[in-house]
Design an enzyme around this catalytic site. Structure first.
Site, PDB file in Angstrom:
ATOM      1  N   TYR A 147     -87.602 127.011   4.644  1.00 57.19           N
ATOM      2  CA  TYR A 147     -87.737 127.038   3.185  1.00 57.19           C
ATOM      3  C   TYR A 147     -88.690 125.937   2.721  1.00 57.19           C
ATOM      4  O   TYR A 147     -89.633 126.204   1.976  1.00 57.19           O
ATOM      5  CB  TYR A 147     -86.372 126.882   2.506  1.00 57.19           C
ATOM      6  CG  TYR A 147     -85.806 128.184   1.991  1.00 57.19           C
ATOM      7  CD1 TYR A 147     -85.150 128.273   0.765  1.00 57.19           C
ATOM      8  CD2 TYR A 147     -85.919 129.357   2.735  1.00 57.19           C
ATOM      9  CE1 TYR A 147     -84.622 129.456   0.311  1.00 57.19           C
ATOM     10  CE2 TYR A 147     -85.396 130.543   2.289  1.00 57.19           C
ATOM     11  CZ  TYR A 147     -84.741 130.583   1.073  1.00 57.19           C
ATOM     12  OH  TYR A 147     -84.218 131.766   0.616  1.00 57.19           O
ATOM     13  N   GLU A 154     -96.561 127.781  -0.285  1.00 57.81           N
ATOM     14  CA  GLU A 154     -96.767 128.618  -1.479  1.00 57.81           C
ATOM     15  C   GLU A 154     -97.330 127.784  -2.620  1.00 57.81           C
ATOM     16  O   GLU A 154     -98.333 128.144  -3.243  1.00 57.81           O
ATOM     17  CB  GLU A 154     -95.444 129.259  -1.914  1.00 57.81           C
ATOM     18  CG  GLU A 154     -94.965 130.364  -0.987  1.00 57.81           C
ATOM     19  CD  GLU A 154     -93.625 130.958  -1.404  1.00 57.81           C
ATOM     20  OE1 GLU A 154     -93.306 130.973  -2.608  1.00 57.81           O
ATOM     21  OE2 GLU A 154     -92.881 131.406  -0.512  1.00 57.81           O
TER      22      GLU A 154
END
Lengths: 221, 312
Positions: A147, A154
């Site tokens: 994550y 991102e």
């Protein structure tokens, strides 16, 4: 009739999960292979098609949730799928200048490992009726690392794309127009970045909770 | 009688329970819980008291009504009663909630009209103000001013309070949409619709606002002023054909505004508001049909549209 439908559902979901699994396996394999042979700049070119296919297929999961084919609440899957599609199509595909960045490599590797584990987990559950405990452990543990790496990639890529978004005016609607509507893709990107600030801890904490529930449940069994 | 107060997980909330007289009401129980709670935290409007249900039962638990006697909830044994307690969190009165929700649009909209806000968005120079933008300002502000007045002088609420978190959620909704619409309508590059369309839009909208006000008066007269809430069959005016005529007129007045101003922002606000109000209307319609089932001398709820004839 109910038994037949239930079997049909199982066959369909098995096919779905294993097909997308192979898509992501391909992404991972090509990413690592290209990284070693040609360097990070070429990774996107190698993975583009399987990545777009595997990631866009996830739209079906929204429909699965809506029609009740699966139990997952769409409130959890919708933000995840939206951010993935935004990166895949709205950033990487739309702005080729970002494609050679090293963060693309970390992005696709983080995503592909996570999805390989996730789809095989669901695939096994549909086919065999259960998933092995090591797979369960992987599913609820790898996110601890992936994550942060995925989210960093991102956010980083959106940030890298910002100057190109602003300069190209792509996807922008300007006023004046009959509907008095304006849309600025650049400001939307800023808003998107801002949503990561509350969104990421929320998702991470949610997964920590899921982990606790899933792993303690399996211990009891 | 002895009342045991437990949480939903079974833990005792008030150690040792509470001793009350046999004719005590639920309100008395709530007061006692309030007094006995740590730091007197649990004032009555924060308490949700229900009768325990069997584990695995799919039935909805019975909520204790503060007006009723405790003995109405004892099934046979008048000496002991167990109630399940849930803390609803900090509460604010509905008046407070509505006031803050409506204040935002009332104050924020004129800022975009009167002040040179758009230069910070990159639009330098003079702004030509079209007549429709001025009328829109008056219409919009009149609407929210009306809403605030109704909140203090007209509405009679079924529940006295609402959770504090709703203040943030609802204000975010009203204030964001209000600012967004104000931004679009007062924009230097705003394109007005035809004069006729504007007149029809505002005229129709104003008619609906007046109807909406009358609906609120009719609803007010269904309830007594002592703030006890309760439900009656609405009658008169548009209520004879549609259950939630107040929502219907509200939706149409916003439609009038949008016909006159024509913005995607305004129409998207209309769409969201319609969805929200339709959900409320369906719940209210169902509740009224359930209460007024025609049995035991109660009237039967008449056949009516729910909110938007001829669709629903």
């Amino acid at each position: 009739m109910a038994g037949f439908l239930s079997l049909l559902r199982r066959i369909y979901l098995s096919l779905y999960n294993w097909t997308v699994f192979f898509g992501w396996l391909q992404v991972f394999y090509l990413a690592v292979k290209t990284l070693r042979e040609s360097g990070h700049e070429q990774v996107y070119n190698a993975v583009e098609r399987p990545l777009q296919f595997a990631q866009t297929a996830a739209l079906l999961e929204i429909i699965h949730g809506l029609v009740g084919l699966v139990r997952s609440p769409i409130s959890a899957t919708l933000p995840q799928i939206s951010s993935r599609l935004y990166l895949t199509w709205g950033i990487l595909w739309s702005f080729p200048q970002t494609q050679g960045h090293v963060l693309v490599t970390s992005l696709v590797i983080s995503w592909s490992i996570t999805e390989i584990i996730r789809y095989s987990f669901f695939g096994m559950k549909e086919v065999l009726g259960f998933a092995p405990s090591w797979l369960l452990w992987l599913r609820y543990s790898t996110f601890l690392l992936l994550y942060p790496t995925g989210i960093t990639s991102e956010v980083g890529l959106i940030y890298v794309a910002l100057p190109y978004i602003k300069a190209s005016e792509k996807y922008c609607i300007r006023m004046p127009n009959k509907w008095n509507f304006s849309f600025d893709y650049f400001y939307m990107a800023i808003v998107a970045l801002a949503t990561y600030v509350p969104g990421s801890p929320h998702m991470y904490i949610y997964m920590l909770g899921q982990r606790k529930k899933a792993l303690s449940k399996s211990k009891k069994e | 009688m002895k009342v045991t107060v437990v949480s939903r997980s079974g833990k005792e909330v008030i150690k040792g329970g509470i001793d009350l007289g046999d004719s005590a009401t639920v309100a008395d129980l709530q007061e006692a819980i309030h007094r006995r709670s740590k730091a007197r935290k649990f004032y009555p409007s924060r308490q949700r008291l229900t009768l325990p249900i069997q584990p695995g039962s799919k039935e909805r638990p019975v909520v204790l009504n503060f007006k009723k006697s405790l003995k109405d909830y004892c099934d046979g044994n008048l000496d002991y009663l167990t109630v399940v307690f849930k803390d609803l969190g900090s509460q604010v009165s509905y008046r407070t909630l509505f006031f803050w929700e409506y204040l935002g649009p009332l104050v924020l909209y004129p800022i975009f009209y009167y002040f040179p806000v758009y230069q910070y968005f990159g639009y330098k120079g003079e702004r030509i103000i079209h007549p429709v933008q001025t009328y829109a300002l008056y219409y919009w502000c009149f609407h929210y001013f009306k809403r605030i007045l109704e909140t203090f002088f007209v509405h009679r609420f079924s529940h006295a309070t609402s959770p504090l978190s709703n203040v943030f959620r609802n204000c975010a909704y009203y204030w964001s949409f209000g600012s967004y619409i104000a931004y679009c309508v007062n924009h230097p590059l705003y394109t007005p619709v035809s004069y006729h369309q504007m007149k029809i839009g505002f005229g129709f909208g104003l008619l609906c606002q007046i109807s909406n006000f009358y609906c609120h008066i009719l609803l007010r007269n269904l309830r007594k002023p002592d703030g006890n809430g309760g439900y009656q069959i609405p009658r008169g005016f548009l209520f004879n054909i549609v259950t939630c005529a107040n929502y219907t007129t509200e939706i149409y007045q916003l439609l009038g505004f949008n016909i006159a101003t024509q913005t995607v922002a305004g129409y998207s606000f209309l769409a969201v508001a319609t969805i929200i109000m339709t959900n409320w209307a369906l719940a209210k319609h169902r509740r009224l049909k359930k209460i007024f089932d025609g049995k035991d001398g109660r009237p039967k709820y008449p056949r009516r549209w729910v909110i938007l004839p001829p669709f629903l």
